[in-house]
Enzyme design. Structure first.
Site, short mmCIF file in Angstrom:
data_model
loop_
_atom_site.label_atom_id
_atom_site.label_comp_id
_atom_site.label_asym_id
_atom_site.label_seq_id
_atom_site.Cartn_x
_atom_site.Cartn_y
_atom_site.Cartn_z
N HIS A 289 -86.58 -4.36 9.25
CA HIS A 289 -85.96 -3.31 8.45
C HIS A 289 -86.05 -3.68 7.00
O HIS A 289 -85.94 -4.86 6.65
CB HIS A 289 -84.49 -3.11 8.87
CG HIS A 289 -83.93 -1.82 8.41
ND1 HIS A 289 -83.43 -1.64 7.14
CD2 HIS A 289 -83.86 -0.62 9.04
CE1 HIS A 289 -83.04 -0.38 7.02
NE2 HIS A 289 -83.30 0.26 8.14
N ASP B 65 -83.54 1.60 16.34
CA ASP B 65 -84.45 2.32 17.23
C ASP B 65 -84.85 1.52 18.46
O ASP B 65 -85.44 2.07 19.39
CB ASP B 65 -85.74 2.69 16.46
CG ASP B 65 -85.45 3.78 15.46
OD1 ASP B 65 -84.66 4.66 15.79
OD2 ASP B 65 -86.01 3.73 14.36
N1 ACO Z 1 -93.67 -6.73 13.76
C1 ACO Z 1 -94.40 -7.75 13.23
N2 ACO Z 1 -94.38 -8.10 11.94
C2 ACO Z 1 -93.57 -7.39 11.13
C3 ACO Z 1 -92.78 -6.33 11.60
C4 ACO Z 1 -92.84 -6.00 12.97
N3 ACO Z 1 -92.13 -4.99 13.46
N4 ACO Z 1 -92.09 -5.79 10.56
C5 ACO Z 1 -92.43 -6.49 9.48
N5 ACO Z 1 -93.33 -7.48 9.81
C6 ACO Z 1 -93.90 -8.49 8.90
C7 ACO Z 1 -94.93 -7.85 8.00
O1 ACO Z 1 -96.24 -7.94 8.54
C8 ACO Z 1 -94.78 -8.68 6.74
O2 ACO Z 1 -95.47 -9.87 6.93
P1 ACO Z 1 -96.14 -10.64 5.66
O3 ACO Z 1 -95.00 -11.02 4.76
O4 ACO Z 1 -96.83 -11.82 6.28
O5 ACO Z 1 -97.07 -9.66 5.02
C9 ACO Z 1 -93.28 -9.00 6.68
O6 ACO Z 1 -92.85 -8.93 8.06
C10 ACO Z 1 -92.48 -8.01 5.85
O7 ACO Z 1 -92.74 -6.71 6.35
P2 ACO Z 1 -92.91 -5.42 5.41
O8 ACO Z 1 -93.70 -4.39 6.13
O9 ACO Z 1 -93.40 -5.85 4.05
O10 ACO Z 1 -91.41 -4.98 5.30
P3 ACO Z 1 -90.92 -3.55 4.88
O11 ACO Z 1 -89.52 -3.72 4.42
O12 ACO Z 1 -91.88 -2.91 3.96
O13 ACO Z 1 -90.99 -2.72 6.26
C11 ACO Z 1 -90.44 -1.73 8.31
C12 ACO Z 1 -89.92 -2.45 7.07
C13 ACO Z 1 -91.33 -0.55 7.91
C14 ACO Z 1 -89.25 -1.17 9.10
C15 ACO Z 1 -91.25 -2.74 9.18
O14 ACO Z 1 -90.42 -3.82 9.55
C16 ACO Z 1 -91.87 -2.07 10.42
O15 ACO Z 1 -92.95 -1.50 10.32
N6 ACO Z 1 -91.17 -2.15 11.60
C17 ACO Z 1 -91.65 -1.49 12.79
C18 ACO Z 1 -91.34 0.00 12.74
C19 ACO Z 1 -89.86 0.30 12.93
O16 ACO Z 1 -89.22 -0.21 13.82
N7 ACO Z 1 -89.34 1.20 12.08
C20 ACO Z 1 -87.95 1.66 12.17
C21 ACO Z 1 -87.18 1.32 10.94
S1 ACO Z 1 -85.49 1.75 11.18
C22 ACO Z 1 -85.42 3.39 10.84
O17 ACO Z 1 -86.21 4.00 10.17
C23 ACO Z 1 -84.27 4.09 11.41
#
Ligand code: ACO
Length: 441
Positions: A318, A375
């Site tokens: 998140h 979620d």
């Molecule tokens: N699985 C594996 N790796 C992940 C995940 C994941 N679910 N989420 C983040 N990471 C990693 C990224 O690859 C990144 O790695 P890096 O630093 O080596 O590049 C690091 O963790 C940071 O992730 P970001 O994408 O930069 O974080 P951001 O805050 O932009 O994204 C998000 C948050 C979009 C929720 C992301 O965690 C994700 O895509 N999760 C899966 C989708 C999801 O569950 N969304 C629901 C959100 S809750 C809602 O909307 C109600």
């Protein structure tokens, strides 16, 4: 709608001094303090005084507005609606109380709640002409596509509540949106099944009425189980608002130009649809089904950690919560309650719990502070309730409408409100002359 009050953010004792290394000049930037959360550096004068913009794609360090509605402390796993912890509201409050709280700033008295609930109840029916809109869609359309279209079309039917400068219009539009969203959502579902639309019933509460419109038919009534009604109420409360997330910021940005509230909420629905946002619970279920069995979990965890693989563990991570998502905790508990009380043996729940256990012990997820979000478990509950996965995000949109509407009202009533117009770091070509087509290389 939100009681207009003068700006609460005050200048703190602190300020930031920036030194422009080009000419040695300094610029003093005030720091503002809210009631909770990090202080913010007020950069409004920065461009005028330095000729520079700030650069923050994804707004990871940028506060876009002042708000009194929802507070999140992502490190401590705190979520407050108007100061009230989400856990307490999910346990004790009714959804209508929470809607009133988000819209008006305080929990209602019994009399206020009764009047508000009656008002919402009597706005649940749709203009009959709107039923023809649904018939223009393909039966196999994704219900979120139908939601974007039909909600956007509401302004064509309810133009008596689109004068955003009139507080009465804003209130009527807000109530209409909260009231009609379950009706539209249920109609989108019925349309996909090829079943007749089921009209709202004024003797049912909000959650029960929604389930009645989804599952009753003209041949058979649907008796809503109290267990499912309670779970639905919790899901609605947990999703009701979440400060300046992508869809809420979309609603605010659309509304900042003076667009009508129905158009703004349609924009919010479009943003919510994305799998990185509201589409995630549908994606979680798909992922669990794809994983299929416990022995395949390590393979998927490995893929999620692989930089060259675009696969991510859906329902994990998140932008704001870097410790735990308090909504996920309530959701996990509700999931066990619902499955237990329904006597459903759901292999996907076992799989989800094992996946959570393995991921939470894995260095990659620990170091990056990736925890299950709201979620992760909601899809399993919704499935046990008989709601198809294509409707998951629709349900989220129903729940979030009150948050969008509260934030939209707050923005309109903010005396400092301006059209949202971010700037950019331009990296395209500099000015160059037009070359006639025959002269181009
Ligand atoms: N699985 C594996 N790796 C992940 C995940 C994941 N679910 N989420 C983040 N990471 C990693 C990224 O690859 C990144 O790695 P890096 O630093 O080596 O590049 C690091 O963790 C940071 O992730 P970001 O994408 O930069 O974080 P951001 O805050 O932009 O994204 C998000 C948050 C979009 C929720 C992301 O965690 C994700 O895509 N999760 C899966 C989708 C999801 O569950 N969304 C629901 C959100 S809750 C809602 O909307 C109600």
């Amino acid at each position: 709608m939100n009681t207009p009050q003068k700006a609460a953010a005050g200048a703190s004792e602190v300020s930031f001094t920036l030194t422009d290394s080009r000419n040695g000049e300094t610029i003093e930037l005030p720091v503002l303090a809210g009631t909770e959360g990090p202080q913010v550096i007020d950069v409004r004068r920065l461009y005028a005084e330095s000729g520079c913009f700030t650069y923050d794609p994804g707004y990871t360090s940028t506060g876009s507005c002042e708000s009194r509605i929802t507070f999140i402390d992502g490190d401590k796993g705190i979520l407050l609606y108007r100061g009230h912890p989400i856990e307490e509201l999910a346990e004790h409050a009714e959804y209508m109380e929470v809607c009133y709280l988000l819209l008006y700033g305080e929990l209602p008295t019994q009399d206020q709640k009764d009047k508000f609930e009656k008002n919402i109840t009597y706005h649940t029916m749709l203009h009959e002409q709107l039923a023809y809109f649904f018939r223009g869609f393909r039966r196999d359309s994704h219900p979120m596509a139908v939601m974007c279209g039909v909600v956007g079309a509401l302004s064509a039917f309810y133009h008596d509540s689109t004068d955003i400068s009139d507080p009465k219009h804003r209130m009527v539009a807000s109530h209409r949106l909260i009231a009609k969203m379950p009706t539209i959502a249920a109609m989108a579902y019925k349309f996909s099944l090829g079943q007749p639309f089921v009209y709202p019933r004024n003797d049912l509460r909000y959650s029960e009425n929604f389930m009645h419109m989804m599952f009753a038919t003209p041949c058979e009534d649907y008796v809503v189980s109290p267990v499912l009604a309670r779970a639905m109420r919790r899901i609605l409360i947990l999703h009701a608002d979440h400060e300046q997330n992508a869809s809420t910021s979309t609603v605010r940005l659309a509304g900042s130009s003076g667009a009508n509230p129905f158009a703004c909420i349609a924009a919010g629905i479009a943003s919510l649809w994305g799998p990185a946002h509201g589409g995630a619970n549908e994606a979680v279920l798909k992922m669990l089904e794809e994983i299929g069995s416990m022995d395949r979990i390590p393979e998927y965890v490995k893929r999620a950690k692989d930089k060259d693989d675009s696969f991510r563990l859906m329902g994990f991570g998140h932008r704001v919560y870097k410790n735990f998502d308090p909504r996920a905790t309530v959701m996990q508990k509700t999931c066990h309650e619902v499955l237990g009380e329904l006597g459903v043996n759901e292999p996907l729940l076992e799989l989800a719990m094992e996946l959570e256990r393995i991921a939470l012990e894995d260095d990659y997820f620990v170091e990056k502070k990736l925890y299950p979000n709201v979620d992760f478990y909601s899809g399993i509950i919704l499935r046990a309730m008989g709601i198809p996965s294509s409707m998951f995000t629709v349900l989220f949109a129903v729940a979030r409408t009150v948050g969008w509407v509260a934030q939209w009202n707050e923005m309109i009533e903010d005396p400092l409100q301006k059209i949202g117009r971010p700037r950019q770091l331009y990296t395209g070509p500099s000015q160059r002359p037009y070359v006639r087509i025959g002269d181009r290389e």
